[in-house]
Design an enzyme around this catalytic site. Structure first.
Site, PDB file in Angstrom:
ATOM      1  N   GLY A 192     -46.168  39.064 -92.762  1.00  0.00           N
ATOM      2  CA  GLY A 192     -46.644  39.321 -91.409  1.00  0.00           C
ATOM      3  C   GLY A 192     -48.154  39.191 -91.320  1.00  0.00           C
ATOM      4  CB  ALA A 280     -47.565  44.440 -92.329  1.00  0.00           C
ATOM      5  CB  ALA A 331     -54.784  55.325 -81.634  1.00  0.00           C
ATOM      6  CG  HIS A 455     -84.696  40.700 -77.539  1.00  0.00           C
ATOM      7  ND1 HIS A 455     -83.803  39.724 -77.923  1.00  0.00           N
ATOM      8  CD2 HIS A 455     -85.841  40.481 -78.237  1.00  0.00           C
ATOM      9  CE1 HIS A 455     -84.393  38.933 -78.820  1.00  0.00           C
ATOM     10  NE2 HIS A 455     -85.626  39.361 -79.024  1.00  0.00           N
TER      11      HIS A 455
END
Ligand code: FAD
Ligand code: NAD
Length: 479
Positions: A192, A280, A331, A455
């Site tokens: 996976g 997974a 989550a 910046h």
């Protein structure tokens, strides 16, 4: 009479514990039941995320990334190190300390919100006379029936098993097992190429494992914008992750040499010998022993608890949130659902904006996005414009030795509304926050353009991508 609560939450992961805390903040009488048990036999709140997911994986990603940078990057800064070594046991113990303090923090937060945090198992029973009932079995096995006006189901998810590669806890392991390894496997197979495969594959690859990722689909990270997936694959291959697409695993045999994986790809039958395999391939909702017969709560065809857009199940005052219900298994998605449900229970107005949920993959470079991909916008038929800015042109990224990737903004031509922001590069997961907030308030490309960005910061890449959408970028040639 059984103890009576306003709200009982079953599960104290990132969906359940915020629901309980917010319900407590809303002055309701709340109990939160969780039975998470760690390998060492200790019980802990926080669910998958804190104990076996987000937090331990990020701890190991950080340690392995530092080691990788010490080896490959420090010299570019003029820092000469000799004999850089790592100690897996020390990395794991640092990770465990972070996990422990985080889960203890949840217990303290629940207490602080007045929540009765109960360790053990919760099961929704059939309601009686309009009152919801929960069977609570404590860790000693004592059973009690609790009553509640509202029940929030938040029992989360567990790894999906592959029939041809059942987990054995030793050589064929799930993501939790992959977070607990005590030594670096020489050859690691990952089934996976999803979020877990890439994050945990990266950890062990950086520490020296030869990692092969077998992905069944022909496309890589299809949920991300295609330009981002292509850039990510290029970088991961360069780092040594051997990602094989269109690879369908059919069998595994354990022998003296390790685990032999048989798979087929476009070239036919293949085999791969590895020392450990991490499976997974996704996660499935966890409903084992959660719902008693007659509870009335329905599951959909994939096993998720059926809910409406406000997380209501079909039963009165029974709600479900987090990985247990439809939507991305993240989550922060679960947390928002938990908080919204607790506010709805208290009679407040609340809703989850499912269109603006950020995704982050914590690899190097990091990947983050919110809203629609270019492919999705194209498919919708809406006229759009795209602005892109490479980190190569960012002074800060170059100073950080992290000038990889880009920020891409996709906006509607008719309204100028920003439809999607996609970042691959340094701190992408932090940078996406600006886009999430802006898009929550339906910001236009011009809103980004007219906002001053400090910046030199990486956030200037977001600003410049917005400018580039109208071909007015300053720091990179407009195309
Ligand atoms: P869970 O966290 O699974 O919690 C459910 C809790 O309920 C558990 O404690 C369980 O023990 C308990 N429980 C279950 N049934 C009962 C019962 N009947 N009685 C009592 N208690 C019960 N997501 C991100 O957003 N970012 C990340 O970086 C990230 N990284 C991840 C890395 C890994 C390796 C993994 C596996 C996942 C990761 N995730 C990440 C996904 C994230 O962990 C889940 O989306 C999140 O934990 C789901 O929260 P939840 O509360 O719905 O469920
Ligand atoms: P995933 O859905 O992200 O990826 C699973 C991958 O496995 C997919 O690419 C799929 O095509 C592939 N696959 C499925 N069956 C296969 C097979 N038989 N052979 C080979 N490949 C196969 O799932 P995951 O990586 O297991 O993660 C589970 C969940 O946890 C995800 O929903 C994710 O959102 C969440 N998670 C999130 C984060 C994060 O937010 N950074 C990190 C880890 C996990």
């Amino acid at each position: 009479m059984s103890e009576q609560y306003d709200v009982i939450v079953i599960g104290a992961g990132p969906a359940g514990y915020p629901a309980a805390i917010r319900a407590g903040q809303n002055k309701l009488k709340v109990a939160c039941i969780d039975g998470w048990k760690n390998y060492d036999g200790s019980y802990a709140f926080g669910g998958t995320c804190l104990n076996a997911g987000c937090i331990p994986s990020k701890a190991l990603l950080e340690s392995s990334e530092l080691y990788h940078r010490a080896q490959h990057e420090f010299e570019l800064h003029g820092i000469k190190l000799k004999g850089v070594e790592f100690d897996v046991a020390a990395m794991q113990s640092r990770k465990s300390k972070i996990v422990k303090s985080s889960t203890q923090g949840i217990a303290a937060l629940l207490k602080g919100a007045g929540v009765n945090a109960l360790v053990g198992h919760g099961k929704l029973l059939k309601a009686e006379g309009g009152v919801n009932k929960v069977e609570y079995t404590d860790k000693e096995g004592k059973v009690q029936v609790l009553s509640a006006t509202h029940v929030v189901l938040a029992s989360g998810s567990v790894p999906t098993e592959l029939k041809s590669l059942p987990f054995d806890g030793k050589d064929i392991i799930d993501s939790w097992g992959a977070l607990e390894l005590s030594a670096v496997p020489k050859r690691l197979g990952v089934i996976g190429a999803g979020v877990i495969g890439l994050e945990l594959g990266s950890v062990w690859n950086r520490l020296g494992a030869q990692v092969t990722v077998l992905e069944a689909l022909d496309s890589f990270l299809p949920m991300a914008d295609q330009a981002v997936s292509a850039e990510a694959l290029k970088n991961f291959k360069k780092q040594g992750l051997d990602v094989k697409l269109g690879a369908k695993v059919s069998a595994a045999t354990k022998g003296k040499d390790g685990v032999t994986l048989k798979y087929t790809d476009a070239s036919g039958e293949q085999s791969l010998v590895v020392d450990k395999v991490v499976v997974a391939i996704g996660r499935r909702p966890f409903t084992t022993n959660l719902l008693a017969e007659g509870s009335g709560v329905e599951l959909d065809e994939r096993g998720f608890v059926k809910v409406d857009h406000e997380c209501r199940t079909g039963m009165a005052n029974v709600w479900a949130v987090g990985d247990l219900v439809r939507g991305p298994m993240l989550a922060h998605k679960g947390k928002e659902e938990g908080v919204v449900v607790a506010d709805l229970i208290a009679g407040k107005h609340a809703e989850v904006n499912y269109n603006i949920i950020p995704s982050v993959i914590y690899t190097a470079p990091e990947i983050a996005w919110v809203g629609q991909t270019e492919q999705q916008v194209k498919q919708s038929g809406r006229a759009y414009k795209v602005g892109s800015f490479p980190f190569m042109a960012s002074g800060r990224a170059r100073a950080m030795e992290a000038a990889v990737g880009f920020c891409k903004m996709i906006s509607a031509v008719d309204t100028d509304e920003v439809l999607g922001v996609h970042i691959i590069g340094p701190m992408a997961g932090e940078l996406i926050g600006e886009a999430v907030l802006a898009m929550e308030y339906s910001a236009s490309t011009e809103d980004f353009q007219r906002t001053i960005h400090a910046h030199p910061t990486l956030s200037e890449a977001v600003h410049e991508a917005a400018l580039a959408a109208d071909k007015i970028a300053i720091d990179f040639p407009n195309r």
